[in-house]
Every structure is written in C-alpha cells, then in structure tokens.
Scaffold this active site. Structure first.
Site, PDB file in Angstrom:
ATOM      1  N   HIS A 214     -10.377   0.549  13.516  1.00  0.00           N
ATOM      2  CA  HIS A 214     -10.161   1.541  13.401  1.00  0.00           C
ATOM      3  C   HIS A 214     -11.208   2.882  13.043  1.00  0.00           C
ATOM      4  O   HIS A 214     -10.974   3.746  13.322  1.00  0.00           O
ATOM      5  CB  HIS A 214      -9.079   1.380  12.651  1.00  0.00           C
ATOM      6  CG  HIS A 214      -8.106   0.621  12.532  1.00  0.00           C
ATOM      7  ND1 HIS A 214      -7.262  -0.676  13.055  1.00  0.00           N
ATOM      8  CD2 HIS A 214      -6.719   1.219  12.946  1.00  0.00           C
ATOM      9  CE1 HIS A 214      -6.470  -1.035  12.631  1.00  0.00           C
ATOM     10  NE2 HIS A 214      -5.695   0.278  13.060  1.00  0.00           N
ATOM     11  N   ARG A 321       0.142   7.540  10.923  1.00  0.00           N
ATOM     12  CA  ARG A 321      -0.608   5.538   9.999  1.00  0.00           C
ATOM     13  C   ARG A 321      -1.337   6.089   8.774  1.00  0.00           C
ATOM     14  O   ARG A 321      -1.841   6.983   8.703  1.00  0.00           O
ATOM     15  CB  ARG A 321      -2.261   4.961  10.949  1.00  0.00           C
ATOM     16  CG  ARG A 321      -2.468   4.867  12.027  1.00  0.00           C
ATOM     17  CD  ARG A 321      -3.515   4.271  12.492  1.00  0.00           C
ATOM     18  NE  ARG A 321      -3.830   2.964  13.937  1.00  0.00           N
ATOM     19  CZ  ARG A 321      -3.916   4.192  14.666  1.00  0.00           C
ATOM     20  NH1 ARG A 321      -3.689   4.894  15.297  1.00  0.00           N
ATOM     21  NH2 ARG A 321      -4.264   3.056  16.477  1.00  0.00           N
ATOM     22  N   ARG A 357       5.370   5.120  10.161  1.00  0.00           N
ATOM     23  CA  ARG A 357       3.905   3.432  10.557  1.00  0.00           C
ATOM     24  C   ARG A 357       4.775   3.437   9.051  1.00  0.00           C
ATOM     25  O   ARG A 357       3.854   3.401   7.893  1.00  0.00           O
ATOM     26  CB  ARG A 357       3.758   3.182  10.793  1.00  0.00           C
ATOM     27  CG  ARG A 357       3.350   1.802  10.934  1.00  0.00           C
ATOM     28  CD  ARG A 357       2.721   1.187  12.085  1.00  0.00           C
ATOM     29  NE  ARG A 357       0.799   1.447  11.753  1.00  0.00           N
ATOM     30  CZ  ARG A 357      -0.154   1.121  12.279  1.00  0.00           C
ATOM     31  NH1 ARG A 357      -0.165   1.208  13.001  1.00  0.00           N
ATOM     32  NH2 ARG A 357      -1.121   1.174  12.056  1.00  0.00           N
ATOM     33  N   GLU A 458       3.469  -5.190  18.584  1.00  0.00           N
ATOM     34  CA  GLU A 458       1.676  -5.678  19.118  1.00  0.00           C
ATOM     35  C   GLU A 458       1.630  -7.547  18.252  1.00  0.00           C
ATOM     36  O   GLU A 458       0.876  -7.917  18.476  1.00  0.00           O
ATOM     37  CB  GLU A 458       1.413  -5.089  18.001  1.00  0.00           C
ATOM     38  CG  GLU A 458       2.006  -5.648  16.487  1.00  0.00           C
ATOM     39  CD  GLU A 458       1.239  -4.282  15.311  1.00  0.00           C
ATOM     40  OE1 GLU A 458       0.106  -3.629  16.041  1.00  0.00           O
ATOM     41  OE2 GLU A 458       1.634  -3.573  14.866  1.00  0.00           O
ATOM     42  N   ASN A 481      -2.985  -2.360  21.042  1.00  0.00           N
ATOM     43  CA  ASN A 481      -4.165  -2.827  20.569  1.00  0.00           C
ATOM     44  C   ASN A 481      -4.586  -3.629  20.010  1.00  0.00           C
ATOM     45  O   ASN A 481      -4.543  -5.648  20.549  1.00  0.00           O
ATOM     46  CB  ASN A 481      -4.752  -1.765  19.553  1.00  0.00           C
ATOM     47  CG  ASN A 481      -4.558  -0.353  19.683  1.00  0.00           C
ATOM     48  OD1 ASN A 481      -5.027  -0.119  20.781  1.00  0.00           O
ATOM     49  ND2 ASN A 481      -4.925   0.520  18.765  1.00  0.00           N
ATOM     50  N   ASP A 482      -3.317  -4.081  19.221  1.00  0.00           N
ATOM     51  CA  ASP A 482      -3.401  -5.877  18.849  1.00  0.00           C
ATOM     52  C   ASP A 482      -2.248  -6.896  19.144  1.00  0.00           C
ATOM     53  O   ASP A 482      -3.127  -7.697  19.120  1.00  0.00           O
ATOM     54  CB  ASP A 482      -2.483  -5.570  16.719  1.00  0.00           C
ATOM     55  CG  ASP A 482      -3.153  -5.171  16.128  1.00  0.00           C
ATOM     56  OD1 ASP A 482      -4.283  -5.639  15.539  1.00  0.00           O
ATOM     57  OD2 ASP A 482      -2.930  -3.984  14.649  1.00  0.00           O
ATOM     58  N   CYS A 529       1.953   3.254  21.828  1.00  0.00           N
ATOM     59  CA  CYS A 529       0.984   4.195  20.896  1.00  0.00           C
ATOM     60  C   CYS A 529      -0.180   3.481  20.715  1.00  0.00           C
ATOM     61  O   CYS A 529      -0.874   3.193  19.708  1.00  0.00           O
ATOM     62  CB  CYS A 529       1.645   4.230  19.622  1.00  0.00           C
ATOM     63  SG  CYS A 529       2.106   2.926  19.549  1.00  0.00           S
TER      64      CYS A 529
HETATM   65  C1  PEP Z   1      -1.352  -0.942  17.902  1.00  0.00           C
HETATM   66  O1  PEP Z   1      -2.204  -2.508  17.583  1.00  0.00           O
HETATM   67  O2  PEP Z   1      -2.033  -0.526  19.057  1.00  0.00           O
HETATM   68  C2  PEP Z   1      -1.889   0.197  17.106  1.00  0.00           C
HETATM   69  C3  PEP Z   1      -0.893   1.761  17.594  1.00  0.00           C
HETATM   70  O3  PEP Z   1      -1.605   0.371  15.791  1.00  0.00           O
HETATM   71  P1  PEP Z   1      -3.197  -0.264  14.695  1.00  0.00           P
HETATM   72  O4  PEP Z   1      -3.678   0.403  15.678  1.00  0.00           O
HETATM   73  O5  PEP Z   1      -3.401   0.569  14.182  1.00  0.00           O
HETATM   74  O6  PEP Z   1      -3.082  -1.863  13.791  1.00  0.00           O
HETATM   75 MG    MG Z   2      -1.905  -2.907  15.490  1.00  0.00          MG
END
Ligand code: PEP
Ligand code: MG
Length: 602
Positions: A214, A321, A357, A458, A481-482, A529
């Site tokens: 992040h 977020r 979110r 995710e 991402n996750d 996203c």
């Molecule tokens: C993700 O996990 O892709 C996502 C958009 O959420 P974050 O990056 O805030 O975990």
């Molecule tokens: Mg995430």
C-alpha cells in the site's frame, strides 16, 4: 571509554559515508524523476524538550524506555534479515553497521546512561536519550579520532530510532522536510505516505517494501516518484546529500557527478513533457478502434485525490479505500464524521458513481485507531477486512450508516473486501438492511432502493466460487493485488519475493477469466481495481478476457485510455485465447509483450 574497534573491521574498514557517487537499484514503484537533497527519515533531529518525571513514575518510565529498546532491537533484527538478499559484500558491510547499532542498545554506555538519567536525574526517557546521546557524541568528537568521528553518526542514528519508538508518532514527521527533498528511510508505512505533500516532497526511497504494497500504491496515487527495497540505503546517504530518484527504472543515485545530474535533469523534463501530452487525452472517450466502450474509473486512497480524478477524466470512482478515515489517529471516527468525509468526496465527483469500500484493515494495513487489534500469527490470513467488520459489528454498522446517508448526496455503491463465502455477503446485506431500518426509524433520509452491494474478488476461493457469490452480489470488483498474493503465496509487500509476484501466472489469469465469465453468466457488472488495471501492459489481455471496466490511480488513466483507443477488441480477444492456451508464465509474458509491441510506445 571509547568502544573497542571490532576485530572483523580491523583490516577492512567500513566505507565512510559520502565517498563520491553511489548507484543503487531497487524496485521502481512510482514513475518520475526526482532530484533533491536527502532527508534521512529518523536521523533528523527530534525536537525534544527537557521534561522531568515524578519519583513515583521512575519505575514505569524505566519500563517504557526498556520497551522502546526492545522494539528498536526487533527492528534491527528485521533489517538484518532483509540484508540476506544482498550480494555478499554489501550484506557483510551492512551487517556490521546493524550489529554496531544492536550493540549500542544492549547494556551499552548509551542504555546504562539513559537509565541512570531517568532514575537519578528524574528525566523523561525521551529527554534522557537526547541528553545521553549528546554527551556521548561530544565525548567522541573531543577525542579527534576519525574512527570515533564516524561512530558519532551511529550514536545519533540509534538515538533517533529510540526516540521515534518512544514517541510513537511517526506521522506528521514530514512537516519539516525541506522543499523538493528526497525522503530516505528504512521503511515508510501507508499512513506515513498519507501525510506526505507532493508539493513539498520530491519523492522517497526505502529499504523495505514491495511493488504492490500500500505504500507503493499510495506513492503512485500521489504521483510521488518512489524506489523501494534498496537494502544498501542504510549507511549510504547522509542528510543533505544530493540524490536522484528514477521511479521507473528503480534507481537511486547518491551524490551524482555533474554529468549524471545533467543527464537526469533532461530525463526529468522529458518525463514531464510526456505526462502533459498524455493529460490531453483526458476528454477523449475510452473507446476501442472497433467502437467498444470502456469504463475507466479512479481508485482513491485520500479525499485530496478527488480533483485529480475529475481532471484525469475518470468516469467515476471504482474503489474508494476507506482506510484513510482511520489512519493516523487514536480513535475511531463516528458516523457523522465518516458521513461528512464521504459526502465531500461525492460532492467532488459531481454526480459520477462512487464505489465505497468498507474498511479493509488488518494484514499490512493496521490502523492505529483500532489499536487493540492483534495482528495474529499470520496477519494476511487473519482478522482482516470484512472478517473484522463482522466480528466487530459496531465498526461495520457505523460505516454502513454513514455510507447510506452519503448515498443521498450522489450515486454510490458499496464494496466489501476479502469476501470468501456467500454467507459473509448475506451477513453484510443483513447488516445494511438493519442500518437502513435504524436510520429510517430516526427519520434520516436514505435511498430507496438501497445502493448496490458488491464483493471484492481477491481470495482465490471466492474466484472459484464466483457463480455462487454472484447470486448474492450486485457487482464484482476483482482485487488482483491480493488475488495474486494469495494465489501464488507471495507477500505483495515483501521486496525479497517481489520478483516472484506475477499477475501473468496462468493460475491468476484463470481466476480472472473465471470470475469475468461468472459475472457475465449472472448478468452482474465486473471491474478490476487491482494495480494491473492501471498498467497498459495488461490492458489488451484484460479486454480480451471480457473486462470492460478498469479502476486505477487517476495518474494512470491517460496511459490506459490511450491503449484502449489503440486497441482492436477482436484482435485482443484472439490473443487472449492464445494466452489462455498457454500454461507457461514466460511464454504468456512473451505473447502479451509481443502483442503490446504492435501498439508502439505511448
Ligand atoms: C486488491 O487487493 O487488488 C485491491 C484493489 O485492494 P487493496 O490493494 O486495497 O488490498
Ligand atoms: Mg485487496
């Protein structure tokens, strides 16, 4: 007594800081060239007033000091582990430095001296650390010995670490950064990044941190050039040294020669020119050559990005977020405060859809406002995101009520992070209905029908169960991402395994495809996203997999839009089929890059 020179350093003294130009490579996580003086976070003087303690507080203050020493030792041990990834010589060099710092915190003159000042002079630990470090530094300087002169800097660094841990207030620490300075630090948390002002700070470089963590996401959002995962930084940069950051190439150049400086100055101007050229695409429609429209949305981390999102031509917000509401504070925001902040964002987006979110803390995202939250043995797999919301309903209910009220200001939908089963989604829907009933009873206006409720996909299990989830969801947002992290078991914030983090792994692509198809079968919208949505390298492939909605940092919209406009969807679909027939990640990367090459550079 001055410290004994360690035997291992006898024949091969450690390099003195400040010996000409040094070049370091790390992870370029946020593009742009920054040139400025180094601000070495943690070394700069803390303004510590001299404060005393009452005799009956001595015991508890000694305890607090020892806890600060413990935390500092743990940080040093963590850094030492990180150096293992370095080439042998650099690892040895840094190892010595970290060992020296560790020694200074282990029953050393510094520690004994501070304890004495607390117990006998009745000083507060912070004041005692400052006074003792000054006294040691003065004594070393008076000895006119070049070896001891170098140790003065180390004493100050160790004292700085202790003070940072004792005061526990890292945020706001960037207020005194000189204009255009490059922040150099061991680690910068997402909360630290949230208080950075891109108008003053040139960029930042750290030892710790991965590309998809992040902190990296926040840097991209703020348009701050950043290079993470450079373990050699410690000990290599002095406050005020000239530093060049190349956030694209992942390069940090310390004390550049005039020729290098001139080369990067030119590169910086070219980068800015290209950005201005791209910005002109903001008003153009996001439509492929064969006339298929795309929806390009903005990811927002902080309310101050709203203007940028609008200016970048975002069709709305695909991911807000909401963690920012909980960052850098010691209490939990109430319903009114959350409502005000959300309403302001909705007003700023001027009638465009905003996807809010619910709170996604836990894992690497620990908000101090929830201070009693234990990270658990494995934070990424623990009480994170909606799991926390369902365990502590007062948190979720307050947020849902604030969101429902804000929905009267502008169109919004609600996104739930880290969903793994339909049951969780059903529970959130019940909580939403309950919050709605409560507000109606109080006479508060809320929308009818209630806003759409969707799930972040995710968790790999959620992607595989996408059909079942689609039946209880109004929309999906793929959090790649996750999803990549959990599918490949690669910590997205760990620079040591960053090279293994690969959204083009066939397993990740299959999960994306599976989710997109399930959404289509069940007639619900699906967007992406995660960070891949904002990287033009993936645009054609994602389009070919059936994705039409992409949400990204506003700074990325122009680049992705330009790729969408260059795209022929039928060709992209064909290429995506070829990609999905492949099972080898390297072949997939070659197919994707080969296809991208046909668009030229943008
Ligand atoms: C993700 O996990 O892709 C996502 C958009 O959420 P974050 O990056 O805030 O975990
Ligand atoms: Mg995430």
């Amino acid at each position: 007594m001055p410290p004994a020179r360690p035997a291992s350093r006898g024949s091969k003294p450690r390099k003195t800081r400040g010996e000409g130009m040094a070049v370091f490579d790390g992870l370029g996580v946020s593009p742009g060239i920054a040139i400025g003086p180094a601000y070495v976070h943690g070394v700069e003087a803390f303004a510590i007033a001299e404060c005393g303690v009452a005799p009956d507080q001595v015991e508890s203050e000694l305890k607090r000091f020892r806890a600060g020493v413990e935390v500092s030792l743990k940080q040093l041990a963590k850094l030492k582990r990180k150096t293992a990834a370095l080439p042998a010589e650099a690892a040895e060099e840094l190892g010595h430095l970290l060992d020296a710092h560790t020694q200074m915190l282990s029953q050393s003159r510094l520690v004994r001296g501070v304890e004495k000042r607390i117990a006998e002079n009745l000083l507060m630990p912070e004041s005692a650390v400052r006074a003792e470090a000054d006294a040691i530094a003065e004594a070393f300087e008076a000895m006119d010995d070049s070896y001891l002169a170098q140790r003065v800097q180390e004493v100050r660094e160790v004292a700085g670490r202790l003070l940072r841990n004792l005061t526990q207030t890292p945020w706001g620490a960037f207020k005194n950064v000189p204009n255009g300075a490059i922040v150099v630090a061991e680690e910068i948390t997402p909360a630290d990044t949230a208080v950075m002002d891109p108008e003053t700070i040139g960029g930042f470089a750290t030892m710790i941190g991965g590309r998809e963590g992040h902190t990296a996401i926040m840097a991209r959002a703020l348009g701050l050039p950043a290079v993470l995962g450079v373990p050699e930084l410690v000990g290599a940069v002095r406050p005020g040294d000239d530093v060049i950051l190349d956030g694209e190439a992942g390069r940090v150049i310390v004390r550049p020669t005039p020729a290098t400086l001139a080369k990067y100055e030119k590169k910086r101007q070219e980068f800015e020119k290209a950005e201005r050229r791209l910005a002109r695409t903001a008003k153009l429609p996001a439509i492929t050559k064969d006339s298929v429209p795309f929806t390009l949305l903005a990811n927002l981390e902080l309310p101050r990005e709203v203007d940028l999102a609008v200016a970048s031509g975002a069709a709305g917000v695909g991911l807000l977020r909401s963690e920012f509401l909980f960052m850098n504070r010691d209490d939990v925001p109430g319903e009114d405060e959350q409502y005000e902040q959300l309403a302001q964002i909705l007003r700023g987006m001027n009638g465009k859809l905003v996807t809010v979110r619910t709170l996604d803390v836990g894992g690497e995202k620990l908000a101090s406002a929830l201070g009693d939250l234990s990270p658990g043995p494995n934070p990424a797999l623990g009480l994170r995101a909606i799991r926390l919301g369902l365990k502590r309903p007062e948190l979720l209910d307050t947020q849902l009520a604030a969101i429902l009220r804000a929905a009267m200001v502008g169109p919004l939908r609600i996104l739930v992070p880290m969903i793994s089963t339909p049951d969780e989604m059903v529970a959130v829907r019940e909580a939403l209905a309950k919050a709605a009933r409560r507000l109606v009873r109080k006479g508060v206006a809320i929308p009818d029908p209630l806003p759409p409720l969707g799930a972040m996909i995710e968790v790999p299990g959620a992607a595989l169960a996408a059909d079942a989830l689609a039946r209880v969801c109004d929309f999906f947002a793929l959090g790649t991402n996750d999803l990549t992290m959990y599918t490949l078991a690669i910590d997205r914030g760990d620079e040591q395994v960053a090279h293994l983090y690969n959204p083009l792994h066939p397993a990740v692509l299959r999960l994306i495809q599976f989710t997109a198809e399930a959404a289509l079968r069940n007639r619900i919208p699906v967007s992406i996203c995660g960070e891949i949505a904002g990287d033009p390298r993936y645009t054609a492939l994602l389009a070919g997999l059936g994705i039409r909605e992409l949400s990204m940092s506003p700074t990325k919209i122009a680049r992705v839009k330009s790729r969408v406009r260059a795209l022929d969807l039928s060709a992209a679909t064909q290429r995506a089929r070829a990609v999905m027939d492949e099972s080898d990640a390297a072949r997939i990367a070659a197919l994707v890059d080969g296809f991208n090459d046909s668009f030229g550079t943008d």
